[in-house]
Design a protein around this motif. Sequence first.
Motif, PDB file in Angstrom:
ATOM      1  N   GLU A  52      42.581  93.440  29.636  1.00  0.00           N
ATOM      2  CA  GLU A  52      41.157  93.616  29.937  1.00  0.00           C
ATOM      3  C   GLU A  52      40.431  92.290  29.743  1.00  0.00           C
ATOM      4  O   GLU A  52      40.757  91.525  28.831  1.00  0.00           O
ATOM      5  CB  GLU A  52      40.564  94.714  29.044  1.00  0.00           C
ATOM      6  CG  GLU A  52      41.130  96.077  29.434  1.00  0.00           C
ATOM      7  CD  GLU A  52      40.872  97.185  28.427  1.00  0.00           C
ATOM      8  OE1 GLU A  52      41.114  98.338  28.770  1.00  0.00           O
ATOM      9  OE2 GLU A  52      40.441  96.889  27.291  1.00  0.00           O
ATOM     10  N   TYR A  53      39.482  92.040  30.619  1.00  0.00           N
ATOM     11  CA  TYR A  53      38.764  90.759  30.636  1.00  0.00           C
ATOM     12  C   TYR A  53      37.254  91.011  30.641  1.00  0.00           C
ATOM     13  O   TYR A  53      36.791  92.078  31.042  1.00  0.00           O
ATOM     14  CB  TYR A  53      39.075  89.965  31.905  1.00  0.00           C
ATOM     15  CG  TYR A  53      40.534  89.822  32.250  1.00  0.00           C
ATOM     16  CD1 TYR A  53      41.239  88.677  31.892  1.00  0.00           C
ATOM     17  CD2 TYR A  53      41.205  90.817  32.966  1.00  0.00           C
ATOM     18  CE1 TYR A  53      42.581  88.528  32.238  1.00  0.00           C
ATOM     19  CE2 TYR A  53      42.539  90.686  33.304  1.00  0.00           C
ATOM     20  CZ  TYR A  53      43.223  89.529  32.944  1.00  0.00           C
ATOM     21  OH  TYR A  53      44.547  89.392  33.285  1.00  0.00           O
ATOM     22  N   MET A  54      36.506  89.963  30.259  1.00  0.00           N
ATOM     23  CA  MET A  54      35.047  90.021  30.355  1.00  0.00           C
ATOM     24  C   MET A  54      34.555  88.891  31.257  1.00  0.00           C
ATOM     25  O   MET A  54      35.088  87.788  31.207  1.00  0.00           O
ATOM     26  CB  MET A  54      34.418  89.854  28.973  1.00  0.00           C
ATOM     27  CG  MET A  54      34.822  90.955  28.010  1.00  0.00           C
ATOM     28  SD  MET A  54      33.987  90.796  26.425  1.00  0.00           S
ATOM     29  CE  MET A  54      34.886  92.043  25.500  1.00  0.00           C
ATOM     30  N   ILE A  55      33.521  89.210  32.037  1.00  0.00           N
ATOM     31  CA  ILE A  55      32.948  88.193  32.925  1.00  0.00           C
ATOM     32  C   ILE A  55      31.763  87.557  32.202  1.00  0.00           C
ATOM     33  O   ILE A  55      30.794  88.234  31.870  1.00  0.00           O
ATOM     34  CB  ILE A  55      32.499  88.822  34.251  1.00  0.00           C
ATOM     35  CG1 ILE A  55      33.669  89.599  34.873  1.00  0.00           C
ATOM     36  CG2 ILE A  55      31.982  87.756  35.218  1.00  0.00           C
ATOM     37  CD1 ILE A  55      33.244  90.863  35.570  1.00  0.00           C
ATOM     38  N   CYS A  56      31.887  86.266  31.924  1.00  0.00           N
ATOM     39  CA  CYS A  56      30.866  85.542  31.161  1.00  0.00           C
ATOM     40  C   CYS A  56      30.110  84.580  32.062  1.00  0.00           C
ATOM     41  O   CYS A  56      30.593  84.182  33.110  1.00  0.00           O
ATOM     42  CB  CYS A  56      31.515  84.737  30.042  1.00  0.00           C
ATOM     43  SG  CYS A  56      32.265  85.766  28.778  1.00  0.00           S
ATOM     44  N   ARG A  57      28.926  84.180  31.590  1.00  0.00           N
ATOM     45  CA  ARG A  57      28.072  83.309  32.385  1.00  0.00           C
ATOM     46  C   ARG A  57      27.285  82.394  31.461  1.00  0.00           C
ATOM     47  O   ARG A  57      26.785  82.841  30.431  1.00  0.00           O
ATOM     48  CB  ARG A  57      27.102  84.197  33.162  1.00  0.00           C
ATOM     49  CG  ARG A  57      25.973  83.513  33.826  1.00  0.00           C
ATOM     50  CD  ARG A  57      25.029  84.552  34.400  1.00  0.00           C
ATOM     51  NE  ARG A  57      24.046  83.913  35.251  1.00  0.00           N
ATOM     52  CZ  ARG A  57      22.918  83.377  34.810  1.00  0.00           C
ATOM     53  NH1 ARG A  57      22.622  83.402  33.523  1.00  0.00           N
ATOM     54  NH2 ARG A  57      22.067  82.815  35.654  1.00  0.00           N
ATOM     55  N   LYS A  58      27.219  81.120  31.845  1.00  0.00           N
ATOM     56  CA  LYS A  58      26.365  80.194  31.096  1.00  0.00           C
ATOM     57  C   LYS A  58      24.961  80.294  31.663  1.00  0.00           C
ATOM     58  O   LYS A  58      24.788  80.240  32.879  1.00  0.00           O
ATOM     59  CB  LYS A  58      26.848  78.755  31.278  1.00  0.00           C
ATOM     60  CG  LYS A  58      28.246  78.515  30.779  1.00  0.00           C
ATOM     61  CD  LYS A  58      28.686  77.092  31.132  1.00  0.00           C
ATOM     62  CE  LYS A  58      30.182  76.973  30.938  1.00  0.00           C
ATOM     63  NZ  LYS A  58      30.757  75.749  31.482  1.00  0.00           N
ATOM     64  N   ASP A  59      23.964  80.408  30.806  1.00  0.00           N
ATOM     65  CA  ASP A  59      22.601  80.494  31.345  1.00  0.00           C
ATOM     66  C   ASP A  59      22.128  79.102  31.783  1.00  0.00           C
ATOM     67  O   ASP A  59      22.776  78.094  31.518  1.00  0.00           O
ATOM     68  CB  ASP A  59      21.638  81.138  30.339  1.00  0.00           C
ATOM     69  CG  ASP A  59      21.222  80.175  29.247  1.00  0.00           C
ATOM     70  OD1 ASP A  59      21.947  79.177  29.018  1.00  0.00           O
ATOM     71  OD2 ASP A  59      20.189  80.423  28.615  1.00  0.00           O
ATOM     72  N   GLU A  60      20.980  79.070  32.487  1.00  0.00           N
ATOM     73  CA  GLU A  60      20.519  77.818  33.091  1.00  0.00           C
ATOM     74  C   GLU A  60      20.324  76.720  32.052  1.00  0.00           C
ATOM     75  O   GLU A  60      20.663  75.576  32.266  1.00  0.00           O
ATOM     76  CB  GLU A  60      19.217  78.027  33.882  1.00  0.00           C
ATOM     77  CG  GLU A  60      19.434  78.600  35.280  1.00  0.00           C
ATOM     78  CD  GLU A  60      19.827  80.079  35.265  1.00  0.00           C
ATOM     79  OE1 GLU A  60      19.423  80.785  34.303  1.00  0.00           O
ATOM     80  OE2 GLU A  60      20.552  80.516  36.180  1.00  0.00           O
ATOM     81  N   ALA A  61      19.765  77.075  30.900  1.00  0.00           N
ATOM     82  CA  ALA A  61      19.498  76.066  29.879  1.00  0.00           C
ATOM     83  C   ALA A  61      20.798  75.551  29.251  1.00  0.00           C
ATOM     84  O   ALA A  61      20.806  74.524  28.579  1.00  0.00           O
ATOM     85  CB  ALA A  61      18.594  76.655  28.802  1.00  0.00           C
ATOM     86  N   GLY A  62      21.880  76.262  29.503  1.00  0.00           N
ATOM     87  CA  GLY A  62      23.171  75.790  29.014  1.00  0.00           C
ATOM     88  C   GLY A  62      23.382  75.967  27.533  1.00  0.00           C
ATOM     89  O   GLY A  62      24.085  75.176  26.909  1.00  0.00           O
ATOM     90  N   ASN A  63      22.759  76.972  26.924  1.00  0.00           N
ATOM     91  CA  ASN A  63      23.032  77.167  25.500  1.00  0.00           C
ATOM     92  C   ASN A  63      23.272  78.630  25.136  1.00  0.00           C
ATOM     93  O   ASN A  63      23.250  79.001  23.979  1.00  0.00           O
ATOM     94  CB  ASN A  63      21.910  76.577  24.636  1.00  0.00           C
ATOM     95  CG  ASN A  63      20.560  77.097  25.094  1.00  0.00           C
ATOM     96  OD1 ASN A  63      20.496  78.157  25.705  1.00  0.00           O
ATOM     97  ND2 ASN A  63      19.510  76.348  24.799  1.00  0.00           N
ATOM     98  N   LYS A  64      23.505  79.428  26.159  1.00  0.00           N
ATOM     99  CA  LYS A  64      23.713  80.842  25.880  1.00  0.00           C
ATOM    100  C   LYS A  64      24.754  81.396  26.846  1.00  0.00           C
ATOM    101  O   LYS A  64      24.771  81.028  28.019  1.00  0.00           O
ATOM    102  CB  LYS A  64      22.370  81.565  26.088  1.00  0.00           C
ATOM    103  CG  LYS A  64      22.400  83.041  25.812  1.00  0.00           C
ATOM    104  CD  LYS A  64      20.994  83.627  25.871  1.00  0.00           C
ATOM    105  CE  LYS A  64      21.092  85.130  25.790  1.00  0.00           C
ATOM    106  NZ  LYS A  64      20.136  85.708  24.874  1.00  0.00           N
ATOM    107  N   ILE A  65      25.619  82.252  26.325  1.00  0.00           N
ATOM    108  CA  ILE A  65      26.587  82.936  27.196  1.00  0.00           C
ATOM    109  C   ILE A  65      26.153  84.389  27.313  1.00  0.00           C
ATOM    110  O   ILE A  65      25.832  85.034  26.310  1.00  0.00           O
ATOM    111  CB  ILE A  65      28.007  82.887  26.603  1.00  0.00           C
ATOM    112  CG1 ILE A  65      28.507  81.443  26.423  1.00  0.00           C
ATOM    113  CG2 ILE A  65      28.982  83.708  27.440  1.00  0.00           C
ATOM    114  CD1 ILE A  65      28.878  80.732  27.697  1.00  0.00           C
TER     115      ILE A  65
END
Length: 603
Positions: A52-65
């Motif tokens: 099982e996997y999770m889809i992660c994303r970096k936010d625009e400011a680049g300090n939060k997933i």
Amino acid sequence: MGLLVVGEPLNWEDTKKHAEYVREHGLIQLIHIYNQYKDRCCDTLKWGDEVEYMICRKDEAGNKIQLVLKGEDLFEELDAEQQDELWRPEYASYMLEGTPGQPYGGTLNDLLKVERSMLRRRKQVEAKLEENECLVAYSTFPRLGCEKFTFPEFVIENPETDNPFTHSEFFPERAINRHPRFPTLSQNIRHRRGRKVEINIPLMIDENTTRPFRTEGLKTKDSQTAQMDDHIYMDAMGFGMGNSCLQVTFQASSICEAKHLYDQLIPMTPIMLAISAASPIFRGLLADVDTRWSVISASVDCRTDEEKGSVPLKNDKYVIPKSRYASVSSYLMNENQKYNDMKLVINPEAEKKLLDAGMDPVLATHFAHLFIRDPVTLWGNKIELDDEKESDHFENIQSTNWQTLRFKPPPPNSPIGWRVEFRPMEVQFTEFENAAHSIFIVLLTRVILSYHLNLTVPISKVEENMKRAEHRDAVLKQKFYFRTNPDEETPKIHELSCDEVINGGRGFFGLIPYMKKYLDDSGTDIKTRCKILCYLDFVSLRASGKLKTTANWMRNFVTTHPDYKKDSVVSDKITFDLTVLADDIVQGRHHDPTLLPRREDCF
Ligand code: ADP
Ligand code: MG
Ligand code: MG
Ligand code: MG
Ligand code: MG
């Protein structure tokens, strides 16, 4: 299996009305399967993993997933393309489950297919992700349930109206898979137990942790009452079913071999939980445990107060010691009945029906134990079935008994044989690690069969081992009851470290030494042997503590991060850096010799 029936799932009140019907017909279906396949013989080894996997994303400011809520969309695309790997949706909208397109075969060479299949799976998903997204096999996402942990973001102002199915203060329902089965399942569990789920996990107390630690600003009375001091409080099914894991299923040659291997793997469940531990953080806080096990167990605990034994039985039938997500409670072979020293709650009518139909008594007891549970989801248009051709009602009860092992009968009218599923392991970041754990389990079954090993100990000892396995750094600090003379009739049971179980010690030969002997005896070619040893050496190093467990490595990353304030809090920034590093390791851009061996050393 049988997951995505389209139609209307029934609410709890209606499901409950049909509960007895489902059990009755579930048993009829099971009896058909049993009679059809009990003498089925000589199936070859076929096996497969589930990651099982999770889809992660970096936010625009680049300090939060953030976790991206598009698992259903990706699943539909992947499924429609009919790629050579198989995909399944999972409980949470940010999850995906991948399995090999075809089960692997029974040769040693098939072991080498595992990592390749897992890598192909990763590539298939990655090809569909945006620039700022990545696929991470987090056992538990560190910020799960923290403010705005999803993308798109949701703010929960009123838990009861914003999250009508779960009433969660933290886990927005939009993060639950939008297929109606999943929110309804969550709601039915809440209705059955009478209030929302309560999860309290001991907090790791650090120098600057506020004491007593309590979650501020809880909005509902239920939460305020449920939360315990110095614990991480969680209140939704998503905190458990929204975690990832690694499972391995294999086909046995016959029903008897399946029962035998099921029994032999029981003592391995806590050992593998400890070795694979990968969950030191919950809801942005460092925990005093290393695994997801008790979280997921509590997250679907549908028992009423009567069933838990906190008030006398009146409306319910049984006092039930464990959640429906829990360790198994009995051995299946006749000769191991002497080790079934825990009280097993069973449904006596179910047992009688199975016995009357000629099922062997031990197996009848096993299923009668599963049949103490109510169905928790049901489709209004799938109640009356052809019990000779379908098995939905049996599968309904079977597949919502989420135990450390699952004994899987053949599906009706199919070429698939009797199978056993090994379910306790936590998922690791890299394909290499997940392949190694899968290979280890399958080779173990070969070794058990080839050398007639007997690993069984009284099941109460396994239960105690399960508790120990969850502790912080269990691999380094805990001992586990284990049988040191698997080749003799009368057991000698000692408390062994994971190192001693896996690598040998205190008079025990060691599981990996047995596997090496097996590789020698089976005359594998040097190249295959070398590659298999590479995976086994990794398991050996983790068990001995020479490599850190994923949990220990993550905890260490947090506590040595410059932003960590020794207050138990795992911030967005720390999670960002951790996720980026984990992805760098997965992609081969970074190597950490405390976590993983160098691949060049073995290929
Ligand atoms: P579930 O979610 O119910 O455990 P899945 O279908 O997700 O089931 O996964 C089943 C696993 O069993 C997969 O890894 C698959 O490769 C494997 N498998 C499929 N067919 C067989 C078989 N005949 N024998 C053993 N394993 C099999
Ligand atoms: Mg499943
Ligand atoms: Mg599955
Ligand atoms: Mg799954
Ligand atoms: Mg499974």
